[in-house]
Motif scaffolding. Structure first.
Motif, short mmCIF file in Angstrom:
data_model
loop_
_atom_site.label_atom_id
_atom_site.label_comp_id
_atom_site.label_asym_id
_atom_site.label_seq_id
_atom_site.Cartn_x
_atom_site.Cartn_y
_atom_site.Cartn_z
N ASN A 149 1.03 -1.43 -0.74
CA ASN A 149 0.24 0.25 0.43
C ASN A 149 0.82 1.24 -0.54
OD1 ASN A 149 -2.65 -0.53 0.02
ND2 ASN A 149 -2.50 -1.61 2.05
N LYS A 150 2.35 1.60 0.74
CA LYS A 150 3.19 2.27 0.21
C LYS A 150 3.06 2.62 -1.06
CE LYS A 150 5.14 1.56 4.98
NZ LYS A 150 5.94 1.15 5.85
N ILE A 151 3.37 1.48 -2.18
CA ILE A 151 3.95 1.97 -3.30
C ILE A 151 3.17 2.71 -3.77
CG2 ILE A 151 3.94 0.53 -5.64
CD1 ILE A 151 5.31 -1.85 -3.75
N PRO A 152 3.33 3.95 -4.56
CA PRO A 152 2.50 4.78 -5.27
C PRO A 152 1.72 4.69 -6.52
CG PRO A 152 5.23 5.78 -5.06
CD PRO A 152 4.60 4.52 -5.12
N GLY A 153 0.30 4.85 -6.36
CA GLY A 153 -0.48 4.01 -6.89
C GLY A 153 -0.95 2.55 -7.53
N MET A 154 -0.69 2.02 -6.16
CA MET A 154 -1.27 1.06 -5.76
C MET A 154 -2.18 0.02 -4.50
SD MET A 154 0.22 -1.55 -7.66
CE MET A 154 0.06 -2.94 -6.68
N THR A 155 -3.08 -0.26 -4.99
CA THR A 155 -4.14 -1.06 -3.19
C THR A 155 -3.81 -2.01 -3.51
OG1 THR A 155 -5.58 1.31 -3.91
CG2 THR A 155 -6.36 -0.49 -2.98
N CYS A 156 -3.43 -2.34 -2.35
CA CYS A 156 -3.49 -4.09 -1.83
C CYS A 156 -4.80 -4.28 -1.19
CB CYS A 156 -2.11 -4.31 -1.20
SG CYS A 156 -2.46 -5.60 -0.71
N LEU A 157 -5.28 -5.06 -0.89
CA LEU A 157 -5.98 -5.70 -0.56
C LEU A 157 -5.68 -7.41 0.33
CD1 LEU A 157 -9.55 -5.90 -2.89
CD2 LEU A 157 -8.79 -4.09 -1.32
#
Length: 184
Positions: free
Chosen positions: A31-39
């Motif tokens: 979730n810290k990676i720009p442009g990424m969402t983690c579920l």
């Protein structure tokens, strides 16, 4: 389509996914990676991990699609592979992947191992395939992990000292997600 989402699908037997293995740690770091969402959600039917329950959950609740990297560990790797037989996804990252029910009644009941693997269909539906395996995995024979790598022509990260990847941190996984994000 660009990579914008990661979904972590755990192994069977996981209760509170946030506090098991590396799942919560990876969730936070992806979730810290720009442009990424983690579920990261607790899976229904967590003990048997039935294909008939998990695959619809991956589609309807987790929203796995062409902008998603599915990160599957153990039974979650089997689920990711079966999902990719019939759905297009950006990438799959398989951790501790295998090809048979290992002679285990619960694994047999999951349904993932009731028919041959469709390697070509998976490759056709997935843009990138990364696999992490360890020769000292106490549950999975190396031959089965190798069979997955060969069948999928995966980018295999082979270890001799990681067991079944049940540690609390997994920096190589985060590097792999970064690399996929940059490949957009």
């Amino acid at each position: 389509m660009p990579l914008s989402k990661a979904v972590i699908v755990p192994g069977n037997g996981v209760g509170d996914i946030q506090h098991c293995n590396w799942y919560g740690w990876a969730h936070k770091n992806i979730n810290k990676i720009p442009g990424m969402t983690c579920l990261l959600k607790n899976m229904p039917d967590p003990v048997t991990a039935r294909e008939t329950v998990w695959l619809p959950f991956m589609e309807e609740t987790l929203g796995c699609d062409e902008e998603t990297v599915i990160i599957g560990h153990s039974s979650g790797a089997a689920a990711a592979m079966r999902y990719a037989e019939t759905h297009k996804v950006f990438a799959i990252i398989l951790v501790g992947a295998y090809t048979s029910d290992l002679g285990d009644k619960n694994e047999r009941a999951s349904g993932y191992f009731s028919r041959p693997w469709e390697w070509e269909r998976i490759r056709g539906n997935v843009g990138h395939i990364v696999q992490f395996g360890s020769r000292d995995d106490p549950f999975l024979p190396w031959a089965e992990q190798q069979e997955v790598a060969e069948g999928l022509q995966a980018e295999l990260h082979e270890y001799t000292d990681r067991g079944h990847f049940m540690n609390t941190h997994f920096p190589e996984l985060i590097k792999a997600v970064h690399k996929l994000r940059e490949a957009n």
